[in-house]
Motif scaffolding. Sequence first.
Motif, mmCIF file in Angstrom:
data_model
loop_
_atom_site.group_PDB
_atom_site.id
_atom_site.type_symbol
_atom_site.label_atom_id
_atom_site.label_comp_id
_atom_site.label_asym_id
_atom_site.label_seq_id
_atom_site.Cartn_x
_atom_site.Cartn_y
_atom_site.Cartn_z
ATOM 1 N N LEU A 380 0.801 -1.232 0.000
ATOM 2 C CA LEU A 380 0.000 0.000 0.000
ATOM 3 C C LEU A 380 0.832 1.280 0.000
ATOM 4 N N PRO A 381 1.903 1.389 0.791
ATOM 5 C CA PRO A 381 2.671 2.638 0.717
ATOM 6 C C PRO A 381 3.179 2.951 -0.686
ATOM 7 N N GLU A 382 3.487 1.920 -1.470
ATOM 8 C CA GLU A 382 3.925 2.147 -2.846
ATOM 9 C C GLU A 382 2.774 2.664 -3.702
ATOM 10 N N LEU A 383 1.607 2.036 -3.572
ATOM 11 C CA LEU A 383 0.446 2.470 -4.354
ATOM 12 C C LEU A 383 -0.006 3.863 -3.918
ATOM 13 N N MET A 384 0.069 4.150 -2.645
ATOM 14 C CA MET A 384 -0.354 5.453 -2.138
ATOM 15 C C MET A 384 0.565 6.574 -2.625
ATOM 16 N N GLY A 386 1.734 6.565 -5.576
ATOM 17 C CA GLY A 386 1.550 6.633 -7.022
ATOM 18 C C GLY A 386 2.527 5.798 -7.814
ATOM 19 N N ARG A 387 3.230 4.888 -7.130
ATOM 20 C CA ARG A 387 4.187 4.029 -7.816
ATOM 21 C C ARG A 387 3.549 2.697 -8.181
ATOM 22 N N ASP A 388 3.965 2.119 -9.261
ATOM 23 C CA ASP A 388 3.490 0.800 -9.670
ATOM 24 C C ASP A 388 4.181 -0.255 -8.815
ATOM 25 N N HIS A 389 3.610 -1.464 -8.828
ATOM 26 C CA HIS A 389 4.202 -2.545 -8.029
ATOM 27 C C HIS A 389 3.836 -3.869 -8.693
ATOM 28 N N PRO A 390 4.758 -4.831 -8.719
ATOM 29 C CA PRO A 390 4.463 -6.110 -9.376
ATOM 30 C C PRO A 390 3.346 -6.916 -8.721
ATOM 31 N N TRP A 391 2.996 -6.610 -7.474
ATOM 32 C CA TRP A 391 1.910 -7.336 -6.806
ATOM 33 C C TRP A 391 0.558 -6.667 -6.990
ATOM 34 N N LYS A 392 0.514 -5.514 -7.594
ATOM 35 C CA LYS A 392 -0.705 -4.707 -7.658
ATOM 36 C C LYS A 392 -1.862 -5.466 -8.298
ATOM 37 N N THR A 393 -1.631 -6.083 -9.445
ATOM 38 C CA THR A 393 -2.722 -6.748 -10.170
ATOM 39 C C THR A 393 -3.274 -7.933 -9.402
ATOM 40 N N LEU A 394 -2.403 -8.730 -8.807
ATOM 41 C CA LEU A 394 -2.845 -9.922 -8.072
ATOM 42 C C LEU A 394 -3.794 -9.550 -6.947
ATOM 43 N N TYR A 395 -3.511 -8.456 -6.240
ATOM 44 C CA TYR A 395 -4.292 -8.098 -5.055
ATOM 45 C C TYR A 395 -5.307 -6.988 -5.307
ATOM 46 N N ASP A 396 -5.470 -6.565 -6.536
ATOM 47 C CA ASP A 396 -6.375 -5.459 -6.874
ATOM 48 C C ASP A 396 -7.794 -5.751 -6.391
ATOM 49 N N PRO A 397 -8.369 -4.932 -5.490
ATOM 50 C CA PRO A 397 -9.735 -5.178 -5.014
ATOM 51 C C PRO A 397 -10.795 -5.121 -6.110
ATOM 52 N N SER A 398 -10.495 -4.484 -7.239
ATOM 53 C CA SER A 398 -11.475 -4.379 -8.333
ATOM 54 C C SER A 398 -11.414 -5.549 -9.301
ATOM 55 N N ARG A 399 -10.529 -6.491 -9.069
ATOM 56 C CA ARG A 399 -10.303 -7.542 -10.055
ATOM 57 C C ARG A 399 -11.521 -8.450 -10.213
ATOM 58 N N ILE A 400 -11.673 -8.980 -11.396
ATOM 59 C CA ILE A 400 -12.654 -10.015 -11.699
ATOM 60 C C ILE A 400 -11.870 -11.222 -12.199
#
Length: 510
Positions: A380-384, A386-400
């Motif tokens: 979260l500190p990385e996303l907050m 505004g930086r990208d992160h390799p784990w972002k997609t896996l844990y994205d709360p909006s994912r389907i």
Amino acid sequence: MSDFATQSCWYEPKQSLLSLEQAALDQNLETGVVVIGAGISGLSVAYQLSLQGRSVVVLEDGSIGGGMSGRTSAHLSFALDDGYSKIESCHGREGAKRAAESHIAAVAAIETAIQREAIECQFLRVDGYLFNPPGLPDQRNLEDELEAARRAGVEVNWVERAPIAHFDTGRCLHFPNQGQFHPLLYLAGLTRAMQDRGVRLFTRTRVSEIEGGAHPRVRTASGLTVQAQQVVVATNTPVNDRFFVHTKQSAHMTYMVGLKVPAGQLRPALFWDTLDSYHYVRLVMGATPEGDDLLIVGGQDHKVGQGEDYSRRFELLEVWARERWPMCGSVAYRWSGEVFEPVDFQAFIGANPGSEENVFVVTGDSGHGLTHGTIAGLLLPELMAGRDHPWKTLYDPSRITPWAAKDFLAENLNTAAQYADWFRGGDIDSLDQLEKGCGAVLRQGMKKLACYRDEEGNLFQYSAVCPHLQGVVRWNRLEKTWDCPCHGSRFDRHGQVLVGPANQDLSKIT
């Protein structure tokens, strides 16, 4: 320190846990980040932000670690209980690699924090063993898991049997370099470290409103506000979202017994079998006043509000344990916990689904809340920022996740079926049937009442309608809580909310 009727072994030693109780918020504040929830997730995020020099306020409804972080078995594992073969089927090989990478990093981050802050919390690196139950000679499931785990980058190998002297597990999988610790001592250590860096923590402070956007703020039940640049909702399951996340995960109860074992007879290790629901085991050294070790054995899971026979569940865990470790003595502790299971096996960590900016959520522990919560602190500190992160997609709360569509449908059909309680009678026909120390739902015309009679005979009545999405609560006689079978909200015997997604108490009937 616990708001539930049972208490885990982690509330000892009490003198080392005094920092878990802080003062309540008593004034309006401004800060860079306000974190709502002071379990492993909220404190991990706050701690990592403090290392970056961010201004942070943490608000907790109860005490620090007083929710599910203090009701866990405290495994620290990247041998994930859903299995890498299932994770790969949902998220592909790259997703499985990210899952392994993030959980391995989480255990390492906990170890680093312990060393940096000199936290005494019984941390150990231990071996883990996954084995089939008796009568299942076909080991293709373990072979599939071995191959998938190795593809994900996890160190794993075959051994002829798990190191259980009096029980032959047969050939099983060995996962080296897992971990275990005392979760509340760890959180107490993080609390002290964060306060030294200027983080302000407040307990017994319920947040009633959360506003995102360009100028986020939260309002407490007492009418105070905290103005911030960003908000993190780390309340086990989000209390700011009514629908989206809650349709993609389900709430489950799990049960644990702590059996006394003469000190030094067993070597610390983690154990799991492949039953559904599976058993999980670890050892706590010197955990009793007499100096005995404690073998924690857990399992017997069911959906929140959809299971009873609590005594029987503990008995089955005890029988299972004594067959494998016959040196076990008396049961010193019995307790339950609540876990949220995402339909695609991975937590939801990231920007809150919807249009409100600058609000982030952490939920979906999937039986690995301690490492998922720590992952939130790393991600979260990385996303907050505004930086990208390799784990972002896996844990994205909006994912389907298309591969999870069948489980998604089944879970939501189960939820819909619970609303049939509106058309059923009550647990009792009249208040005369309600015994002291007990609760029950009473139908009164078109209303459903949650009725509780205390040990002195005083009667208390509340609406039995969960304020989240209008499910009818059910009495949990083990923990003396009112549990909603729809989305897992729980309330104490007097109707006060303990676990979301509800964020309001049951309405009192005068």
